[in-house]
Design a protein around this motif. Structure first.
Motif, PDB file in Angstrom:
ATOM      1  N   GLU A  71       0.833  -1.217   0.000  1.00 31.81           N
ATOM      2  CA  GLU A  71       0.000   0.000   0.000  1.00 31.81           C
ATOM      3  C   GLU A  71       0.862   1.259   0.000  1.00 31.81           C
ATOM      4  N   SER A  72       1.836   1.334   0.906  1.00 31.45           N
ATOM      5  CA  SER A  72       2.655   2.541   1.045  1.00 31.45           C
ATOM      6  C   SER A  72       3.619   2.707  -0.128  1.00 31.45           C
ATOM      7  N   LEU A  73       4.219   1.627  -0.591  1.00 27.81           N
ATOM      8  CA  LEU A  73       5.178   1.724  -1.696  1.00 27.81           C
ATOM      9  C   LEU A  73       4.481   2.047  -3.012  1.00 27.81           C
ATOM     10  N   ARG A  74       3.248   1.582  -3.174  1.00 27.01           N
ATOM     11  CA  ARG A  74       2.472   1.947  -4.367  1.00 27.01           C
ATOM     12  C   ARG A  74       2.165   3.441  -4.350  1.00 27.01           C
ATOM     13  N   ALA A  75       1.854   3.953  -3.168  1.00 27.65           N
ATOM     14  CA  ALA A  75       1.610   5.399  -3.043  1.00 27.65           C
ATOM     15  C   ALA A  75       2.864   6.196  -3.406  1.00 27.65           C
ATOM     16  N   CYS A  76       4.028   5.707  -2.975  1.00 30.49           N
ATOM     17  CA  CYS A  76       5.287   6.372  -3.304  1.00 30.49           C
ATOM     18  C   CYS A  76       5.533   6.353  -4.807  1.00 30.49           C
ATOM     19  N   ILE A 120      21.759  10.020  -9.181  1.00 26.27           N
ATOM     20  CA  ILE A 120      20.511   9.569  -9.799  1.00 26.27           C
ATOM     21  C   ILE A 120      20.352   8.076  -9.515  1.00 26.27           C
ATOM     22  N   SER A 121      19.376   7.748  -8.688  1.00 31.81           N
ATOM     23  CA  SER A 121      19.159   6.360  -8.274  1.00 31.81           C
ATOM     24  C   SER A 121      18.280   5.627  -9.274  1.00 31.81           C
ATOM     25  N   ASN A 122      18.316   4.300  -9.214  1.00 28.94           N
ATOM     26  CA  ASN A 122      17.390   3.481  -9.988  1.00 28.94           C
ATOM     27  C   ASN A 122      15.970   3.746  -9.517  1.00 28.94           C
ATOM     28  N   PHE A 123      14.990   3.574 -10.412  1.00 28.64           N
ATOM     29  CA  PHE A 123      13.622   3.961 -10.086  1.00 28.64           C
ATOM     30  C   PHE A 123      13.077   3.193  -8.873  1.00 28.64           C
ATOM     31  N   GLU A 124      13.321   1.904  -8.802  1.00 30.00           N
ATOM     32  CA  GLU A 124      12.824   1.138  -7.655  1.00 30.00           C
ATOM     33  C   GLU A 124      13.445   1.634  -6.348  1.00 30.00           C
ATOM     34  N   ASP A 125      14.713   2.015  -6.405  1.00 26.92           N
ATOM     35  CA  ASP A 125      15.382   2.552  -5.219  1.00 26.92           C
ATOM     36  C   ASP A 125      14.765   3.883  -4.810  1.00 26.92           C
ATOM     37  N   MET A 161      14.963  -9.595   3.525  1.00 25.39           N
ATOM     38  CA  MET A 161      16.244  -8.885   3.475  1.00 25.39           C
ATOM     39  C   MET A 161      17.026  -9.195   2.200  1.00 25.39           C
ATOM     40  N   ALA A 162      16.295  -9.399   1.101  1.00 26.81           N
ATOM     41  CA  ALA A 162      16.933  -9.702  -0.180  1.00 26.81           C
ATOM     42  C   ALA A 162      17.009  -8.489  -1.103  1.00 26.81           C
ATOM     43  N   LYS A 188       4.752  -5.996  -5.380  1.00 26.37           N
ATOM     44  CA  LYS A 188       4.643  -7.216  -4.564  1.00 26.37           C
ATOM     45  C   LYS A 188       5.994  -7.900  -4.439  1.00 26.37           C
ATOM     46  N   ASN A 189       6.724  -7.968  -5.545  1.00 21.84           N
ATOM     47  CA  ASN A 189       8.049  -8.575  -5.533  1.00 21.84           C
ATOM     48  C   ASN A 189       9.016  -7.794  -4.649  1.00 21.84           C
ATOM     49  N   LEU A 190       8.925  -6.462  -4.720  1.00 25.90           N
ATOM     50  CA  LEU A 190       9.788  -5.600  -3.897  1.00 25.90           C
ATOM     51  C   LEU A 190       9.529  -5.832  -2.416  1.00 25.90           C
ATOM     52  N   VAL A 191       8.254  -5.882  -2.021  1.00 22.90           N
ATOM     53  CA  VAL A 191       7.902  -6.093  -0.609  1.00 22.90           C
ATOM     54  C   VAL A 191       8.404  -7.451  -0.124  1.00 22.90           C
ATOM     55  N   GLU A 192       8.235  -8.472  -0.945  1.00 20.69           N
ATOM     56  CA  GLU A 192       8.687  -9.814  -0.563  1.00 20.69           C
ATOM     57  C   GLU A 192      10.199  -9.840  -0.352  1.00 20.69           C
TER      58      GLU A 192
END
Length: 438
Positions: free
Chosen positions: A39-44, A108-113, A82-83, A73-77
């Motif tokens: 929920e929070s990371l999607r908002a970000c 300039i960071s990667n988008f997921e970061d 801690m992967a 979902k993959n990011l949260v998992e």
């Protein structure tokens, strides 16, 4: 609808954290990683600007968003086990304002970061915002440059000050010892997972001309969470120390105004100022920072002495020069004007821009862009006492435009009277005061 609901739920949780931090300033937070959820990371993700520069992995917002639910979902998992490993930050150099030829590094960071960094910023801000002092203005919600400038102007106008300490820190963001920053944050947050991810962010490294560099010093300028980390560090090392230690040892009143690493300390007595400058230098060295001895100076700034005929000095803060001038009735006042170096630097940029763009786009588009740039200058520098400098800037911009637009071809495009009428037709901005300090 889903985005709005997600935002509300995320903000509710963060507000709860802020409320707990406000209610108990000594509270230590032991479990905050649960806030890094889908929920929070999607908002970000939705809050990030898709037009920003792309990191070293070449993925932008649009591409990441093609399979948003799956990616989040993959990011949260990965974060739960801690992967998740932040990628290296691509470094670029951008020109420094007011310093010809000088540059400053931007990461300039990667988008997921960027998604994770934004959430990290929110969590740290919720915990630390209630702790920050009112004299800290940089990178904080609801306050900005003009609040800091107005506060400093008001204090100098209503309090007796003898000496200003104009503090210059050498490469503040690039010098913060990462281990010290972790130790300071750990005093307030004891969640081991969050601390480990902070360490990983620090150790992700910089890609400089294709080579990976990893350092024990510095927070990356450009990272979403670097400003809050820099503020937390300055709060501990400088703000708290000034407020609770320095003031108790001074004979007179002391007032500090800080915007990020731009610091001005107002001292009622010159002797206090000398002692503070020496003590501050020692304090900074203790925490791995360094004061620029050449640029940090004691400035004579006493209204009482100015009235007696003793000439006082000037100092610069956030693009403005503070000085003593006279009112229409002849009284001495604390006034502001555009810093001369900034003034000349901006006009130089306008001149270069006019030279390079004159034949690339239609005339009306050039004028619209020039008007927008000038409007931005007015919005920042249009403060009390600075009307004349703003007017001079606009006049200089118009002269530059007239010069280059008349060189679009072999023939002159305008005579001066025609050009003035053209400016009136497009409503070219005029000087005005946007920020009143009294």
């Amino acid at each position: 609808m889903e985005c709005t609901e997600t935002y509300v739920l995320t903000e509710t949780k963060l507000n709860r954290i802020a409320a707990l931090s406000t209610a108990n300033l000594r509270m230590v937070f032991t479990n905050v990683m649960h806030l890094f959820n889908e929920e929070s990371l999607r908002a970000c993700f939705h809050e990030l600007d898709g037009k920003k520069a792309i990191g070293s992995d070449g993925i932008d917002k649009a591409k990441y968003g093609e399979a948003l639910d799956k990616n989040i979902k993959n990011l949260v998992e990965r974060m739960k086990r801690m992967a998740y490993i932040p990628g290296p930050v691509r470094q670029v150099l951008i020109p420094k304002e007011g310093k010809a030829g000088a540059t400053r590094p931007l990461g300039i960071s990667n988008f997921e970061d960027k998604i994770v960094q934004r959430m990290m910023h929110k969590v740290l801000e919720s915990i630390y915002e209630p702790l920050f002092h009112e004299n800290s203005y940089g990178f904080r919600p609801g306050v900005g440059c003009h609040h800091a400038i107005k506060e400093l102007h008001a204090y100098l106008s209503t309090h007796e000050v003898e000496t200003i300490i104009d503090v210059d820190l050498s490469n503040y963001f690039g010098s913060i010892p990462q281990s010290e920053a972790i130790n300071i944050i750990s005093e307030k947050i004891s969640d081991p997972k969050l601390i480990r991810y902070l360490i990983r962010m620090f150790k992700s490294g910089l890609l400089i001309d294709g080579e990976l560099t990893i350092s024990d010093e510095g927070v990356v300028q450009g990272s979403a969470c670097s400003p809050i980390i820099a503020n937390v560090f300055a709060h501990k090392v400088i703000d708290d120390w000034i407020e609770h230690t320095v003031k108790s040892y001074c004979a007179g009143q002391v007032k500090m105004v800080r915007y990020a690493d731009d610091i001005v300390i107002c001292c009622q007595y010159g002797q206090d100022a000398k002692r503070i400058k020496t003590a501050l230098n020692n304090r900074l060295m203790k925490y791995g920072l360094k004061m620029n001895e050449e640029k940090t100076k004691l400035v004579k700034f006493s209204k009482r002495k100015q009235i007696r005929g003793e000439d006082q000095e000037t100092f610069d803060f956030l693009g403005f020069t503070f000085y003593f001038g006279k009112s229409r009735k002849g009284y001495y006042l604390v006034k502001l004007k555009t810093d001369g170096k900034r003034f000349r630097s901006k006009l130089k940029k306008v001149n270069e821009w006019g030279r390079t763009i004159r034949n690339k786009i239609p005339l009306k588009e050039i004028m619209k862009l020039a008007a927008a740039k000038t409007r931005g200058h007015i919005q920042y520098y249009g403060v009390s006492h600075n009307f004349v400098a703003v007017k001079r800037f606009i006049h200089a911009v118009i002269k530059i435009l007239f010069k280059w637009l008349n060189r679009r071809s072999q023939r002159k495009s305008f005579i001066w009277e025609q050009f003035r009428k053209f400016l009136d037709q497009i409503n070219f901005p005029e000087a005005k005061i946007c920020h009143k300090f009294f």
